[in-house]
Design a protein around this motif. Structure first.
Motif, short mmCIF file in Angstrom:
data_model
loop_
_atom_site.label_atom_id
_atom_site.label_comp_id
_atom_site.label_asym_id
_atom_site.label_seq_id
_atom_site.Cartn_x
_atom_site.Cartn_y
_atom_site.Cartn_z
N PHE A 84 -53.98 -11.78 -34.87
CA PHE A 84 -54.03 -10.64 -33.97
C PHE A 84 -54.75 -10.92 -32.66
O PHE A 84 -54.60 -10.18 -31.70
CB PHE A 84 -54.69 -9.45 -34.67
N THR A 85 -55.56 -11.97 -32.57
CA THR A 85 -56.35 -12.20 -31.37
C THR A 85 -55.91 -13.40 -30.55
O THR A 85 -56.32 -13.53 -29.40
CB THR A 85 -57.84 -12.38 -31.71
N ASP A 86 -55.06 -14.27 -31.09
CA ASP A 86 -54.66 -15.47 -30.36
C ASP A 86 -53.59 -15.11 -29.31
O ASP A 86 -52.50 -14.66 -29.67
CB ASP A 86 -54.11 -16.52 -31.33
N PRO A 87 -53.87 -15.30 -28.01
CA PRO A 87 -52.89 -14.93 -27.00
C PRO A 87 -51.69 -15.88 -26.96
O PRO A 87 -50.65 -15.53 -26.40
CB PRO A 87 -53.67 -15.00 -25.70
N ASN A 88 -51.79 -17.05 -27.52
CA ASN A 88 -50.69 -18.02 -27.50
C ASN A 88 -49.62 -17.75 -28.54
O ASN A 88 -48.61 -18.43 -28.59
CB ASN A 88 -51.23 -19.43 -27.67
N ARG A 89 -49.82 -16.78 -29.40
CA ARG A 89 -48.86 -16.50 -30.48
C ARG A 89 -47.71 -15.62 -30.01
O ARG A 89 -46.84 -15.27 -30.78
CB ARG A 89 -49.56 -15.81 -31.65
#
Length: 90
Positions: A84-89
């Motif tokens: 939920f927090t990784d912007p690269n996903r």
């Protein structure tokens, strides 16, 4: 009938939680009585007074769980948090 009042299926989680809490408290009590260097149960050890046994105290405080958790992130569900927090996903 007291058995019908207290042994309902809704009460089982309460019994489990209280049983787990009593088990954890009992484990900590036995651990402190048996291996804590500051607790002296028999009379000969109590007569010794205050001991400066730093190596034994450090061995007691640096137990397996503390060594295991020392270099880990303080997260309960790291993979879910990364999802939920990784912007690269995206």
């Amino acid at each position: 009938m007291a058995s019908n009042r207290w042994l309902r299926p809704e009460v089982y989680p309460l019994f489990a939680a209280v049983g787990a809490a009593v088990g954890i408290c009992g484990f900590q009590l036995i651990r402190n009585i048996c291996i804590n260097p500051e607790v002296r149960v028999n009379k000969e050890n109590r007569a010794a007074g205050v001991l400066d046994n730093f190596a034994e105290g450090e061995k007691y405080s640096e137990h397996f769980v503390r060594k295991f958790a020392r270099n880990r992130e303080p997260e309960v569900m790291p993979s879910l948090n990364r999802f939920f927090t990784d912007p690269n996903r995206n």
